[in-house]
Enzyme design. Structure first.
Site, PDB file in Angstrom:
ATOM      1  N   GLU A   1       0.799  -1.230   0.000  1.00 48.77           N
ATOM      2  CA  GLU A   1       0.000   0.000   0.000  1.00 48.77           C
ATOM      3  C   GLU A   1       0.835   1.287   0.000  1.00 48.77           C
ATOM      4  O   GLU A   1       0.801   2.065   0.968  1.00 48.77           O
ATOM      5  CB  GLU A   1      -0.965   0.010   1.183  1.00 48.77           C
ATOM      6  CG  GLU A   1      -1.956  -1.138   1.157  1.00 48.77           C
ATOM      7  CD  GLU A   1      -3.075  -0.989   2.182  1.00 48.77           C
ATOM      8  OE1 GLU A   1      -3.011  -0.062   3.018  1.00 48.77           O
ATOM      9  OE2 GLU A   1      -4.020  -1.785   2.147  1.00 48.77           O
TER      10      GLU A   1
ATOM     11  N   GLU B   1      -5.287  -8.677   0.916  1.00 48.89           N
ATOM     12  CA  GLU B   1      -5.985  -8.366   2.175  1.00 48.89           C
ATOM     13  C   GLU B   1      -7.447  -8.092   1.894  1.00 48.89           C
ATOM     14  O   GLU B   1      -7.780  -7.412   0.919  1.00 48.89           O
ATOM     15  CB  GLU B   1      -5.434  -7.087   2.835  1.00 48.89           C
ATOM     16  CG  GLU B   1      -4.070  -7.211   3.441  1.00 48.89           C
ATOM     17  CD  GLU B   1      -3.587  -5.887   4.042  1.00 48.89           C
ATOM     18  OE1 GLU B   1      -4.417  -5.072   4.497  1.00 48.89           O
ATOM     19  OE2 GLU B   1      -2.361  -5.685   4.023  1.00 48.89           O
TER      20      GLU B   1
HETATM   21  C1  FCB Z   1      -4.588  -2.027   5.438  1.00 48.09           C
HETATM   22  C2  FCB Z   1      -3.205  -2.331   5.979  1.00 48.09           C
HETATM   23  C3  FCB Z   1      -3.196  -3.368   7.066  1.00 48.09           C
HETATM   24  C4  FCB Z   1      -4.377  -3.237   7.997  1.00 48.09           C
HETATM   25  C5  FCB Z   1      -5.663  -3.119   7.229  1.00 48.09           C
HETATM   26  C6  FCB Z   1      -6.882  -3.017   8.105  1.00 48.09           C
HETATM   27  O1  FCB Z   1      -4.594  -0.748   4.900  1.00 48.09           O
HETATM   28  O2  FCB Z   1      -2.366  -2.790   4.945  1.00 48.09           O
HETATM   29  O3  FCB Z   1      -1.964  -3.305   7.721  1.00 48.09           O
HETATM   30  O4  FCB Z   1      -4.169  -2.201   8.877  1.00 48.09           O
HETATM   31  O5  FCB Z   1      -5.610  -2.018   6.379  1.00 48.09           O
END
Ligand code: FCB
Length: 449
Positions: free
Chosen positions: A160, A357
């Site tokens: 990110e 994620e």
């Molecule tokens: C993302 C991050 C991760 C976590 C999630 C909820 O942006 O990569 O580390 O905090 O959000």
């Protein structure tokens, strides 16, 4: 009816070093920007987090019990190079053992080299707005690869960059807490450059490996379909979703985005000859993080700052989320996930996608040794169905990593937001499987929903 996922679909869970490890001064680890950023009275820090540095065997055992075959985790630059340059062998030894433990359980490790925890010593030299960090990052990548590369095949350079650049240096909500939009844009460019140089370094080391970067996407919604709303959505979409993606694909920064940001005056001068070629290293897969959509509206005053991580993106505003929200206030909208994957499939032809994620925070309670987290079970069921819909409609999605294995240190929100499949009592460090962990284990076992 069972929705089956393609054969060989990679099921996993994800974590990040600073969010779980604790032991922030053990074995020669140097401070990272998150240690410095949280060193204020009343602010939660990454110590002890989940005390994973000492309990990693137990945690990998939990993963094994769930039967989830992939594990995405990050390594901490400040453990491996406390000053950003000099190797601390004890830091490397920790990850060496972690990888062995993961493999002993028949789990495939996926390593992320940078999940936001820059060594403080490099921030003191300027941090990501300093382009020299790109080469230092490539040296670090190679150092880690030299030790783990015989066993780790899947490498992610950066997690990110949007958040690292724009939340870290733009609105200052994350470490290092700087509010300088011009610097944030340069940080974004240098993070991409660091990715490109690290990808080159990893490939030069030889061996069969998969190189990826993980981007966070927010599909943009508007209430009204008119020129002004479409333009507001376009601005936010280009900043959030295409600032990082397009240069990676070899298309450079979109000209409209350069125009949107021209008044900040820093991005174009920061792009040196040859940078865009370095950034556009071929990707084996693209890591996709999805949590929630964004809602955009036009602002009448074209000079007014926006309510987004880079306020200087003018003429648009971000509206509050609607409908069912998570405890973090994020909108639950699985259909936007399907739309995103279909859009990526079109926008990045031939590039396989892995969901790196996806998950949700809710208020959980342990009752008689159980956590009945129906809301999270529903969130996962709906979002996995959304991924399945996208696959049915042609998107090349190869895997899904649930965020997160453990409740953990949720950055600016400290320990108030629980994303885990496993509940962690931060006083006793006791781990309790939530119902969502059992649900996810069942999906993985069936390769279907
Ligand atoms: C993302 C991050 C991760 C976590 C999630 C909820 O942006 O990569 O580390 O905090 O959000």
């Amino acid at each position: 009816m069972t929705r089956r996922f393609p054969a060989g679909f990679r099921w996993g869970t994800a974590t990040a070093a600073y969010q779980i490890e604790g032991s922030t001064t053990a074995d020669g680890r140097g401070p990272s920007i998150w240690d410095t950023f949280t060193a204020r009275p009343g602010v939660a820090t990454g110590d002890p987090a989940c005390d994973h540095y000492r309990r990693y065997r137990e945690d990998i055992g939990l993963l094994n019990g769930l039967g989830v075959p992939y594990y995405r985790f990050s390594v901490a630059w400040s453990r491996i190079m406390p000053d950003g340059r000099t190797v601390e062998p004890r830091g490397l030894t920790f990850y060496d053992r972690l990888v062995d433990t993961v493999l002993e359980h028949g789990i495939t490790p996926m390593v992320t080299l940078y999940h936001w925890d820059l060594p403080e010593a490099l921030q003191a030299e300027g941090g990501w707005p300093d382009r020299d960090l790109a080469s230092l990052f490539a040296d670090y990548a190679l150092t880690v690869h030299n030790v783990l590369g015989d066993r780790v095949r899947q490498w992610t350079t950066i997690n990110e960059p949007f958040c690292a650049a724009f939340i870290g240096y733009g609105n200052g909500d994350h470490a290092p807490g700087i509010k300088d939009e011009g610097a944030a844009l340069v940080a974004g460019h240098n993070l991409l450059l660091a990715h490109g140089k690290a990808a080159q370094a990893l490939r030069s080391a030889g061996g069969e490996q998969e190189v990826s970067i993980v981007l966070n996407f927010a599909p943009v919604l508007t209430d009204v379909d008119d020129v002004a709303h479409r333009e507001a959505a376009r601005k936010f979409d280009f900043l959030h979703n295409r600032f990082f993606l397009d240069p990676l694909l070899g298309r450079g920064y979109p000209p409209e985005l350069l125009a949107d940001l021209a008044h900040l005056g820093t991005l174009e001068p920061a792009i040196a000859d040859g940078d865009l070629e370095i950034i556009a290293q071929p990707l084996d897969v693209l890591g996709v993080n999805y949590y929630a959509p964004a809602r955009a509206v036009p602002l009448e005053d074209p000079e007014a700052d926006s309510n987004c991580p880079l306020p200087g993106l003018r003429g648009m505003d971000v509206q509050p989320p609607r409908g069912d929200l998570t405890s973090l206030g994020w909108e639950q909208r699985p259909s936007s996930f399907t739309d995103l994957l279909l859009w990526l499939h079109e926008h990045c032809p031939g590039l396989p996608l892995v969901i790196a994620e996806n998950g949700a925070a809710f208020e959980d309670e342990v009752v008689d040794g159980r956590v009945h987290d129906e809301k999270r079970v529903r969130y996962f069921a709906e979002h996995l169905a959304a991924v399945h819909d996208a696959i049915e409609r042609g998107a090349d999605v190869r895997g899904y990593m649930a965020w997160s294995l453990l409740d953990n240190f949720e950055w600016a929100m400290g320990y108030t937001q629980r994303f885990g499949l496993v509940h962690v009592d931060f006083e006793t460090q006791e781990r309790v499987l939530k119902d969502s962990a059992r649900f996810y284990a069942d999906v993985v076992a069936r390769n279907g929903l």
